[in-house]
Design a protein around this motif. Sequence first.
Motif, PDB file in Angstrom:
ATOM      1  N   VAL A  72      19.489  11.294 -18.142  1.00  0.00           N
ATOM      2  CA  VAL A  72      20.427  11.924 -17.479  1.00  0.00           C
ATOM      3  C   VAL A  72      19.979  12.022 -15.885  1.00  0.00           C
ATOM      4  O   VAL A  72      19.131  12.667 -15.635  1.00  0.00           O
ATOM      5  CB  VAL A  72      20.710  13.169 -18.010  1.00  0.00           C
ATOM      6  N   VAL A  73      20.752  11.383 -14.943  1.00  0.00           N
ATOM      7  CA  VAL A  73      20.299  11.475 -13.588  1.00  0.00           C
ATOM      8  C   VAL A  73      20.874  12.890 -13.080  1.00  0.00           C
ATOM      9  O   VAL A  73      22.084  13.248 -13.190  1.00  0.00           O
ATOM     10  CB  VAL A  73      21.106  10.325 -12.795  1.00  0.00           C
ATOM     11  N   LEU A  74      20.238  13.626 -12.328  1.00  0.00           N
ATOM     12  CA  LEU A  74      20.707  14.876 -11.707  1.00  0.00           C
ATOM     13  C   LEU A  74      21.249  14.462 -10.162  1.00  0.00           C
ATOM     14  O   LEU A  74      20.954  13.939  -9.314  1.00  0.00           O
ATOM     15  CB  LEU A  74      19.480  15.769 -11.641  1.00  0.00           C
ATOM     16  N   PRO A  75      22.312  15.174  -9.964  1.00  0.00           N
ATOM     17  CA  PRO A  75      23.053  14.493  -8.999  1.00  0.00           C
ATOM     18  C   PRO A  75      22.745  15.272  -7.686  1.00  0.00           C
ATOM     19  O   PRO A  75      22.818  14.917  -6.489  1.00  0.00           O
ATOM     20  CB  PRO A  75      24.632  15.115  -9.146  1.00  0.00           C
ATOM     21  N   ASN A  76      21.771  16.425  -7.566  1.00  0.00           N
ATOM     22  CA  ASN A  76      21.655  16.980  -6.411  1.00  0.00           C
ATOM     23  C   ASN A  76      20.231  17.426  -6.262  1.00  0.00           C
ATOM     24  O   ASN A  76      19.658  18.220  -5.689  1.00  0.00           O
ATOM     25  CB  ASN A  76      22.264  18.517  -6.420  1.00  0.00           C
ATOM     26  N   ALA A  77      19.394  16.494  -6.775  1.00  0.00           N
ATOM     27  CA  ALA A  77      17.705  16.640  -7.046  1.00  0.00           C
ATOM     28  C   ALA A  77      17.102  15.152  -6.304  1.00  0.00           C
ATOM     29  O   ALA A  77      17.665  14.225  -6.460  1.00  0.00           O
ATOM     30  CB  ALA A  77      17.230  16.810  -8.478  1.00  0.00           C
ATOM     31  N   PHE A  78      15.942  15.511  -5.718  1.00  0.00           N
ATOM     32  CA  PHE A  78      15.381  14.329  -5.231  1.00  0.00           C
ATOM     33  C   PHE A  78      13.849  14.567  -4.833  1.00  0.00           C
ATOM     34  O   PHE A  78      13.733  15.878  -4.547  1.00  0.00           O
ATOM     35  CB  PHE A  78      16.193  13.651  -3.842  1.00  0.00           C
ATOM     36  N   ILE A  79      13.267  13.605  -4.792  1.00  0.00           N
ATOM     37  CA  ILE A  79      11.604  13.512  -4.347  1.00  0.00           C
ATOM     38  C   ILE A  79      11.519  12.398  -3.395  1.00  0.00           C
ATOM     39  O   ILE A  79      12.126  11.405  -3.279  1.00  0.00           O
ATOM     40  CB  ILE A  79      10.674  13.274  -5.590  1.00  0.00           C
ATOM     41  N   ILE A  80      10.597  12.493  -2.544  1.00  0.00           N
ATOM     42  CA  ILE A  80      10.148  11.685  -1.449  1.00  0.00           C
ATOM     43  C   ILE A  80       8.796  11.261  -1.492  1.00  0.00           C
ATOM     44  O   ILE A  80       7.737  12.094  -1.666  1.00  0.00           O
ATOM     45  CB  ILE A  80      10.636  11.982   0.167  1.00  0.00           C
ATOM     46  N   HIS A  81       8.495   9.826  -1.477  1.00  0.00           N
ATOM     47  CA  HIS A  81       7.156   9.322  -1.622  1.00  0.00           C
ATOM     48  C   HIS A  81       6.587   9.271  -0.083  1.00  0.00           C
ATOM     49  O   HIS A  81       7.257   8.482   0.891  1.00  0.00           O
ATOM     50  CB  HIS A  81       7.016   8.035  -2.222  1.00  0.00           C
ATOM     51  N   MET A  82       5.484   9.528   0.207  1.00  0.00           N
ATOM     52  CA  MET A  82       4.873   9.760   1.265  1.00  0.00           C
ATOM     53  C   MET A  82       3.986   8.839   1.576  1.00  0.00           C
ATOM     54  O   MET A  82       3.083   8.157   0.366  1.00  0.00           O
ATOM     55  CB  MET A  82       4.152  10.916   1.563  1.00  0.00           C
ATOM     56  N   PRO A  83       3.633   7.956   2.678  1.00  0.00           N
ATOM     57  CA  PRO A  83       3.007   6.760   2.940  1.00  0.00           C
ATOM     58  C   PRO A  83       1.257   7.066   2.780  1.00  0.00           C
ATOM     59  O   PRO A  83       0.856   8.154   3.104  1.00  0.00           O
ATOM     60  CB  PRO A  83       3.247   6.341   4.199  1.00  0.00           C
ATOM     61  N   HIS A  84       0.705   6.194   2.246  1.00  0.00           N
ATOM     62  CA  HIS A  84      -0.801   6.427   2.257  1.00  0.00           C
ATOM     63  C   HIS A  84      -1.475   4.992   2.230  1.00  0.00           C
ATOM     64  O   HIS A  84      -0.715   4.013   1.927  1.00  0.00           O
ATOM     65  CB  HIS A  84      -1.071   7.096   0.811  1.00  0.00           C
ATOM     66  N   ALA A  85      -2.856   5.003   2.190  1.00  0.00           N
ATOM     67  CA  ALA A  85      -3.610   3.531   2.219  1.00  0.00           C
ATOM     68  C   ALA A  85      -3.418   3.017   0.885  1.00  0.00           C
ATOM     69  O   ALA A  85      -3.128   3.795  -0.220  1.00  0.00           O
ATOM     70  CB  ALA A  85      -4.970   3.841   2.561  1.00  0.00           C
ATOM     71  N   PRO A  86      -3.429   1.864   0.889  1.00  0.00           N
ATOM     72  CA  PRO A  86      -3.335   1.104  -0.720  1.00  0.00           C
ATOM     73  C   PRO A  86      -4.499   1.450  -1.542  1.00  0.00           C
ATOM     74  O   PRO A  86      -5.365   1.557  -1.456  1.00  0.00           O
ATOM     75  CB  PRO A  86      -3.146  -0.364  -0.184  1.00  0.00           C
ATOM     76  N   SER A  87      -3.874   1.634  -2.955  1.00  0.00           N
ATOM     77  CA  SER A  87      -5.025   1.860  -3.930  1.00  0.00           C
ATOM     78  C   SER A  87      -5.804   1.008  -4.253  1.00  0.00           C
ATOM     79  O   SER A  87      -5.559  -0.339  -4.148  1.00  0.00           O
ATOM     80  CB  SER A  87      -4.304   2.651  -5.036  1.00  0.00           C
ATOM     81  N   PHE A  88      -7.047   1.049  -4.634  1.00  0.00           N
ATOM     82  CA  PHE A  88      -7.944   0.157  -5.072  1.00  0.00           C
ATOM     83  C   PHE A  88      -7.543  -0.685  -6.112  1.00  0.00           C
ATOM     84  O   PHE A  88      -7.620  -2.027  -6.132  1.00  0.00           O
ATOM     85  CB  PHE A  88      -9.305   0.810  -5.383  1.00  0.00           C
ATOM     86  N   ASP A  89      -6.795  -0.151  -7.258  1.00  0.00           N
ATOM     87  CA  ASP A  89      -6.267  -0.687  -8.262  1.00  0.00           C
ATOM     88  C   ASP A  89      -5.059  -1.814  -7.892  1.00  0.00           C
ATOM     89  O   ASP A  89      -5.192  -2.740  -8.568  1.00  0.00           O
ATOM     90  CB  ASP A  89      -5.795   0.148  -9.476  1.00  0.00           C
ATOM     91  N   ILE A  90      -4.345  -1.461  -7.141  1.00  0.00           N
ATOM     92  CA  ILE A  90      -3.053  -2.235  -6.857  1.00  0.00           C
ATOM     93  C   ILE A  90      -3.929  -3.523  -5.925  1.00  0.00           C
ATOM     94  O   ILE A  90      -3.206  -4.594  -6.130  1.00  0.00           O
ATOM     95  CB  ILE A  90      -2.013  -1.734  -5.943  1.00  0.00           C
ATOM     96  N   ALA A  91      -4.877  -3.198  -5.075  1.00  0.00           N
ATOM     97  CA  ALA A  91      -5.454  -4.605  -4.456  1.00  0.00           C
ATOM     98  C   ALA A  91      -6.004  -5.482  -5.596  1.00  0.00           C
ATOM     99  O   ALA A  91      -6.133  -6.699  -5.442  1.00  0.00           O
ATOM    100  CB  ALA A  91      -6.487  -4.002  -3.577  1.00  0.00           C
TER     101      ALA A  91
END
Length: 720
Positions: A663-682
């Motif tokens: 169930v999607v909440l209509p008035n809630a949100f979160i924001i992802h902040m930028p950072h250096a790439p993780s070791f595992d994604i590399a």
Amino acid sequence: MIRLKKNILLFLVIAGAFPVLFLVYVALHSDGATEFNSQESLERLETKLASKIRELEQHNNYLQQKLSKTRTQYLNLQLAVSLSNQSDSSLANHSRLDCMKQAFNNCEVIHVAIVCAGHNATRDVVTLIKSVLFHRKNRLHFHFISDFSAEIIIRNLFKSWNLNELEVSIYPTKTVHEDISWIPNKHYSGIYGLMKLVLPKILPVDLRKVIVLDTDITFASDIAELWKLFGVLAKEALGLVENQSDWYLGKLWKNHQPWPALGRGFNTGVMLMNLAILRGIDWMRIWRQVAEKELQVMLHTALADQDIINSVLKQHPQLVKTLPCQWNVQLSDNTRSEQCYSEVTDLKIIHWNSPMKLKVKNKHIEFFRNLYLTFLEYDGNLLRRELFGCGSNLTYSSVQQQISEISEDDECYDFRRERIIVHRTHIFYLDYNYTAVEWDVTLVAQLSMDRLQMLETICKHWEGPISLALYMSDAEAQQFLRYAHGSETLMNRNNIGYHVVYKDGQYYPVNYLRNVAMQQVHTEFMFLSDIDFLPMYGLYEYLKTAVRMADLRNQHKALVIPAFETQRYRLTYPLSKAQLLSQLDTGELYTFRYHVWAKGHAATNYEKWKNASSPYTAKWEMDFEPYIAVNKNIPLFDQRFVGFGWNKVSHIMQLDADGYEFVVLPNAFIIHMPHAPSFDIAKFRSSSLYRRCLSRLKQEFQRDLSQKYGIKALKYLSVE
């Protein structure tokens, strides 16, 4: 044979330490910066990481081949020894007698009692335990007298530590609280500083002798040497080292009036306690009578149990045997300990018996501090890997047994090992004191040292309880402790549970960490987030209302909090949905991973959300991985997924199979902040082996899901 055992251990150590050394290398040689100002610089770093990862893979393959060869040599040698023993019975019998003699010495159980209460004491006791384990050759049985919070922490710690030849028993302080709560005590240890008085009562009646230690002790020798000193106690009930200050002589300051003592008195931080003798003389009655009498004059204790024990020994000197001073070198502000270690070069035990601890004034403090810091930051996993046993060549735990059953020819060996590993875990590493309210929600996240800077900002966005799993080495845990103690923001919060999961293995155990944090949630509901997301202001109160309105107590629902992202390190955080929509229009914000992984959040239906004023259902789709608020009694994350890839996708898939409605909440949100790439994604992007193994793990997870849920899980088998 001994050399081969050491080689096995050496390769394990190297294999475990190399990723850490590699990370340090990357940090020291990266182009500049802990701060990244453009997408181009991020891509350069990823390219550099990819190159280093290929080198790491080659090195690990080499280590694995060497380790496999060493193990084979070891097993062949074991077989040869066995055949030799069968062919030469007389020699075998002679050797067996020698081994039995040695096994008897090493297998005698040494009993140690420690009063450990409160979160801080559980950190101190770990350093003490490390110093004991580092030197020990015998089996150990630790008896902890603990309050409720410390009991939970200690049980979890030793269960996850999985140490050989060691047993732990815990006795709740509440059972003897009434025996000592009547004593006025001004010592900083509070009521727990009096607990040693009641050890003969609280410890098992069949336990006849025990070494009693304070938590601020550091061993510099084998504890078996101290245990042997019971042999010099004849009819004495206690073995103690003389106090190394003038406290009981009453000479420290004008009008100083200490409790009665024999001469200089005795320090009770290290005690040999003959429980059988103490019970035989009715110890509980003796010390109580002495305390009641002395308190009429003294009014309170200044040094807790030590004052009362010294007063008892003043009246009954036959009960004590004086031990050599090197068994309790006391580093208090007024100590005369230099007279001990200037005469005795073989120091045995260091005792930090000052409230100042490592900041105590002593001309040799640097030497003692370095000794302490050695064990403080020592990798406790190495103590787990001690290869000795009583009557056996190797002591295998169930975890070691499972790991041994993995084929070393399997190219995904390291991934499969990660699923089995039990990480040493210290839950509630810092003080936690929070009582949940109705419909309460805990934010759950995990992190490593490189995301530590996010903590203070998250605290400003989320005022509710937080449960964090921190993946760190022993040394990094100390860095975190200093960081936390230096942060006014963090120290003003007592509703954050910090759970240190110690590093072990090559990959970041993201789902293991999530499970640790989830299992320590004390509220009925939780918000499953990641450390690099900032919740909207007021989300805590919003979710408390939302879980109640959605009746998550009775309904199988997962509330979806839409996720967005920014490429800017400095962002004017939107105070409302209207402001967020405006920033979407101007390009300050984007829907999360719109440019690299749009299908991960496509089912949220952002276009519908923009105009929504009431909750709506999102139908599960392939690769859906939203951030959700749920009842805490949901299935755990699947721990086969480590590092990057499918760690959240698999969990959402299992919730869908379990019949959860998103169930999607209509008035809630979160924001992802930028950072250096993780070791595992590399690693994922650069390593074909990594991608092959992840694909195989996906298929195995889908198969397991199908077997568990039957025909309704067939739709998951088509997921690529």
